[in-house]
Design a protein around this motif. Structure first.
Motif, PDB file in Angstrom:
ATOM      1  N   THR A 108       0.863  -1.189   0.000  1.00  0.00           N
ATOM      2  CA  THR A 108       0.000   0.000   0.000  1.00  0.00           C
ATOM      3  C   THR A 108       0.890   1.227   0.000  1.00  0.00           C
ATOM      4  O   THR A 108       1.911   1.275   0.678  1.00  0.00           O
ATOM      5  N   HIS A 109       0.545   2.215  -0.813  1.00  0.00           N
ATOM      6  CA  HIS A 109       1.342   3.422  -0.935  1.00  0.00           C
ATOM      7  C   HIS A 109       0.512   4.632  -0.500  1.00  0.00           C
ATOM      8  O   HIS A 109      -0.692   4.673  -0.723  1.00  0.00           O
ATOM      9  N   PRO A 110       1.163   5.621   0.095  1.00  0.00           N
ATOM     10  CA  PRO A 110       0.454   6.848   0.466  1.00  0.00           C
ATOM     11  C   PRO A 110       0.202   7.699  -0.772  1.00  0.00           C
ATOM     12  O   PRO A 110       1.090   8.374  -1.268  1.00  0.00           O
ATOM     13  N   ARG A 111      -0.983   7.624  -1.339  1.00  0.00           N
ATOM     14  CA  ARG A 111      -1.285   8.390  -2.556  1.00  0.00           C
ATOM     15  C   ARG A 111      -1.607   9.844  -2.197  1.00  0.00           C
ATOM     16  O   ARG A 111      -2.660  10.140  -1.662  1.00  0.00           O
ATOM     17  N   GLY A 112      -0.658  10.709  -2.491  1.00  0.00           N
ATOM     18  CA  GLY A 112      -0.886  12.129  -2.279  1.00  0.00           C
ATOM     19  C   GLY A 112      -0.629  12.581  -0.858  1.00  0.00           C
ATOM     20  O   GLY A 112      -0.713  13.756  -0.564  1.00  0.00           O
ATOM     21  N   GLY A 113      -0.311  11.660   0.041  1.00  0.00           N
ATOM     22  CA  GLY A 113      -0.076  12.043   1.417  1.00  0.00           C
ATOM     23  C   GLY A 113       1.404  12.178   1.715  1.00  0.00           C
ATOM     24  O   GLY A 113       2.229  12.311   0.824  1.00  0.00           O
ATOM     25  N   LYS A 114       1.739  12.146   2.988  1.00  0.00           N
ATOM     26  CA  LYS A 114       3.132  12.247   3.395  1.00  0.00           C
ATOM     27  C   LYS A 114       3.852  10.946   3.070  1.00  0.00           C
ATOM     28  O   LYS A 114       3.250   9.906   2.916  1.00  0.00           O
ATOM     29  N   GLY A 115       5.168  11.047   2.985  1.00  0.00           N
ATOM     30  CA  GLY A 115       5.965   9.859   2.713  1.00  0.00           C
ATOM     31  C   GLY A 115       5.889   8.868   3.861  1.00  0.00           C
ATOM     32  O   GLY A 115       5.492   9.206   4.971  1.00  0.00           O
ATOM     33  N   ALA A 116       6.272   7.632   3.568  1.00  0.00           N
ATOM     34  CA  ALA A 116       6.233   6.574   4.571  1.00  0.00           C
ATOM     35  C   ALA A 116       7.627   5.997   4.756  1.00  0.00           C
ATOM     36  O   ALA A 116       8.439   5.987   3.834  1.00  0.00           O
ATOM     37  N   MET A 117       7.911   5.494   5.959  1.00  0.00           N
ATOM     38  CA  MET A 117       9.190   4.860   6.221  1.00  0.00           C
ATOM     39  C   MET A 117       9.347   3.671   5.269  1.00  0.00           C
ATOM     40  O   MET A 117       8.446   2.871   5.094  1.00  0.00           O
ATOM     41  N   GLY A 118      10.496   3.543   4.651  1.00  0.00           N
ATOM     42  CA  GLY A 118      10.755   2.444   3.743  1.00  0.00           C
ATOM     43  C   GLY A 118      10.299   2.709   2.317  1.00  0.00           C
ATOM     44  O   GLY A 118      10.506   1.872   1.433  1.00  0.00           O
ATOM     45  N   GLU A 119       9.695   3.856   2.081  1.00  0.00           N
ATOM     46  CA  GLU A 119       9.204   4.180   0.743  1.00  0.00           C
ATOM     47  C   GLU A 119      10.376   4.506  -0.187  1.00  0.00           C
ATOM     48  O   GLU A 119      11.351   5.123   0.216  1.00  0.00           O
ATOM     49  N   SER A 120      10.287   4.061  -1.440  1.00  0.00           N
ATOM     50  CA  SER A 120      11.280   4.400  -2.448  1.00  0.00           C
ATOM     51  C   SER A 120      10.789   5.586  -3.275  1.00  0.00           C
ATOM     52  O   SER A 120       9.602   5.700  -3.554  1.00  0.00           O
ATOM     53  N   VAL A 121      11.713   6.447  -3.667  1.00  0.00           N
ATOM     54  CA  VAL A 121      11.378   7.613  -4.481  1.00  0.00           C
ATOM     55  C   VAL A 121      12.325   7.627  -5.687  1.00  0.00           C
ATOM     56  O   VAL A 121      13.541   7.512  -5.528  1.00  0.00           O
ATOM     57  N   LEU A 122      11.772   7.747  -6.892  1.00  0.00           N
ATOM     58  CA  LEU A 122      12.591   7.892  -8.093  1.00  0.00           C
ATOM     59  C   LEU A 122      12.770   9.377  -8.372  1.00  0.00           C
ATOM     60  O   LEU A 122      11.822  10.152  -8.265  1.00  0.00           O
ATOM     61  N   SER A 123      13.984   9.780  -8.744  1.00  0.00           N
ATOM     62  CA  SER A 123      14.265  11.191  -8.989  1.00  0.00           C
ATOM     63  C   SER A 123      14.854  11.369 -10.383  1.00  0.00           C
ATOM     64  O   SER A 123      15.789  10.659 -10.767  1.00  0.00           O
ATOM     65  N   PHE A 124      14.288  12.314 -11.153  1.00  0.00           N
ATOM     66  CA  PHE A 124      14.785  12.640 -12.479  1.00  0.00           C
ATOM     67  C   PHE A 124      15.017  14.148 -12.567  1.00  0.00           C
ATOM     68  O   PHE A 124      14.174  14.924 -12.120  1.00  0.00           O
ATOM     69  N   ARG A 125      16.112  14.541 -13.178  1.00  0.00           N
ATOM     70  CA  ARG A 125      16.325  15.959 -13.483  1.00  0.00           C
ATOM     71  C   ARG A 125      15.926  16.182 -14.934  1.00  0.00           C
ATOM     72  O   ARG A 125      16.321  15.412 -15.819  1.00  0.00           O
ATOM     73  N   VAL A 126      15.138  17.206 -15.204  1.00  0.00           N
ATOM     74  CA  VAL A 126      14.681  17.506 -16.554  1.00  0.00           C
ATOM     75  C   VAL A 126      15.090  18.926 -16.915  1.00  0.00           C
ATOM     76  O   VAL A 126      15.375  19.744 -16.037  1.00  0.00           O
ATOM     77  N   THR A 127      15.124  19.230 -18.209  1.00  0.00           N
ATOM     78  CA  THR A 127      15.521  20.569 -18.626  1.00  0.00           C
ATOM     79  C   THR A 127      14.336  21.511 -18.782  1.00  0.00           C
ATOM     80  O   THR A 127      14.508  22.725 -18.748  1.00  0.00           O
ATOM     81  N   ASP A 128      13.131  20.965 -18.943  1.00  0.00           N
ATOM     82  CA  ASP A 128      11.937  21.802 -19.121  1.00  0.00           C
ATOM     83  C   ASP A 128      10.812  21.231 -18.258  1.00  0.00           C
ATOM     84  O   ASP A 128       9.999  20.436 -18.719  1.00  0.00           O
ATOM     85  N   LEU A 129      10.785  21.642 -17.002  1.00  0.00           N
ATOM     86  CA  LEU A 129       9.806  21.088 -16.073  1.00  0.00           C
ATOM     87  C   LEU A 129       8.381  21.487 -16.453  1.00  0.00           C
ATOM     88  O   LEU A 129       7.444  20.704 -16.278  1.00  0.00           O
ATOM     89  N   ALA A 130       8.206  22.683 -16.989  1.00  0.00           N
ATOM     90  CA  ALA A 130       6.865  23.134 -17.369  1.00  0.00           C
ATOM     91  C   ALA A 130       6.274  22.238 -18.459  1.00  0.00           C
ATOM     92  O   ALA A 130       5.083  21.904 -18.427  1.00  0.00           O
ATOM     93  N   ALA A 131       7.095  21.827 -19.420  1.00  0.00           N
ATOM     94  CA  ALA A 131       6.622  20.953 -20.492  1.00  0.00           C
ATOM     95  C   ALA A 131       6.236  19.587 -19.950  1.00  0.00           C
ATOM     96  O   ALA A 131       5.215  19.007 -20.337  1.00  0.00           O
ATOM     97  N   VAL A 132       7.042  19.067 -19.021  1.00  0.00           N
ATOM     98  CA  VAL A 132       6.731  17.769 -18.415  1.00  0.00           C
ATOM     99  C   VAL A 132       5.460  17.868 -17.583  1.00  0.00           C
ATOM    100  O   VAL A 132       4.596  16.988 -17.623  1.00  0.00           O
ATOM    101  N   GLU A 133       5.327  18.958 -16.821  1.00  0.00           N
ATOM    102  CA  GLU A 133       4.124  19.151 -16.004  1.00  0.00           C
ATOM    103  C   GLU A 133       2.876  19.194 -16.881  1.00  0.00           C
ATOM    104  O   GLU A 133       1.836  18.625 -16.535  1.00  0.00           O
ATOM    105  N   SER A 134       2.973  19.858 -18.021  1.00  0.00           N
ATOM    106  CA  SER A 134       1.836  19.937 -18.943  1.00  0.00           C
ATOM    107  C   SER A 134       1.416  18.555 -19.423  1.00  0.00           C
ATOM    108  O   SER A 134       0.225  18.220 -19.473  1.00  0.00           O
ATOM    109  N   LYS A 135       2.405  17.702 -19.759  1.00  0.00           N
ATOM    110  CA  LYS A 135       2.100  16.335 -20.203  1.00  0.00           C
ATOM    111  C   LYS A 135       1.468  15.516 -19.084  1.00  0.00           C
ATOM    112  O   LYS A 135       0.541  14.744 -19.305  1.00  0.00           O
ATOM    113  N   LEU A 136       1.992  15.681 -17.884  1.00  0.00           N
ATOM    114  CA  LEU A 136       1.456  14.938 -16.736  1.00  0.00           C
ATOM    115  C   LEU A 136       0.012  15.332 -16.450  1.00  0.00           C
ATOM    116  O   LEU A 136      -0.833  14.477 -16.177  1.00  0.00           O
ATOM    117  N   ARG A 137      -0.279  16.622 -16.507  1.00  0.00           N
ATOM    118  CA  ARG A 137      -1.650  17.074 -16.245  1.00  0.00           C
ATOM    119  C   ARG A 137      -2.591  16.605 -17.353  1.00  0.00           C
ATOM    120  O   ARG A 137      -3.738  16.228 -17.088  1.00  0.00           O
TER     121      ARG A 137
END
Length: 198
Positions: A127-156
């Motif tokens: 079970t994952h905390p959807r939209g809530g605070k992080g949980a102990m033991g939770e994994s997080v993937l991190s990506f650096r992008v050059t155009d965050l606004a463009a990625v945000e638009s696609k995600l929305r």
């Protein structure tokens, strides 16, 4: 759009340096593998168990821009037992990579994420905390992008669950949940600003 992958993701993919992927090619700077009591150890890749493989592929390919490199049937009693599943369960894997990642002669080159689907109805689900605070033991993937606004638009447009957006000084961050509830941190740093993101 270029995706810049932090060193830890490249290490998980079996690479030895940090690379910037884009239309101009990849550049890297060397990094040393850690030597432990059993000798040199290198983390090979990020693997994630997916409940809905098609939904996960659509998220990472269409919204984030990764490329599907390979889809394979990995079914075997030994692997199924190792994953805690029924020995007869069907196991499918899909390898996704950034722009210049590739599979050559069975070897991985570049940063990759492997999604694994196990068809076993008795297999437990995290079970994952959807939209809530992080949980102990939770994994997080991190990506650096050059155009965050463009990625945000696609995600929305894809109706992804965006849980936080932060813009301070030269740095921008966005947190989004993938279809399985895994937290994804995307960040962009303005040219000349110090990169303090992890």
């Amino acid at each position: 759009m270029r995706i810049l992958v932090p060193v830890f993701l490249l290490a998980l993919a079996g690479c030895t340096g940090a690379a910037e992927f884009g239309s101009s090619g990849a550049s890297s700077r060397p990094a040393q593998a850690d030597a432990g009591p059993a000798g040199t150890i290198v983390l090979r890749r990020v693997m994630q168990i997916s409940r809905d493989l098609d939904a996960s592929i659509a998220f990472y390919r269409d919204a984030l821009g990764l490329t599907v490199l390979e889809r394979r049937d990995l079914s075997s009693p030994e692997l199924a037992r190792g994953l805690g599943a029924d020995p007869a369960a069907k196991i499918t894997s899909v390898v996704l990579g950034t722009a210049h990642a590739r599979i050559d002669g069975g070897e991985l080159h570049g940063a990759v994420l492997t999604l694994v689907k196990i068809d076993d109805p008795k297999l437990g689900r995290m079970t994952h905390p959807r939209g809530g605070k992080g949980a102990m033991g939770e994994s997080v993937l991190s990506f650096r992008v050059t155009d965050l606004a463009a990625v945000e638009s696609k995600l929305r447009a894809a109706k992804a669950t965006i849980t936080a957006v932060r813009r301070e000084g030269g740095q921008q961050q966005l947190t989004v949940m993938d279809p399985d509830g895994t937290r994804i941190l995307l960040y962009a740093v303005a040219q000349g600003a110090e990169d303090k993101a992890s």
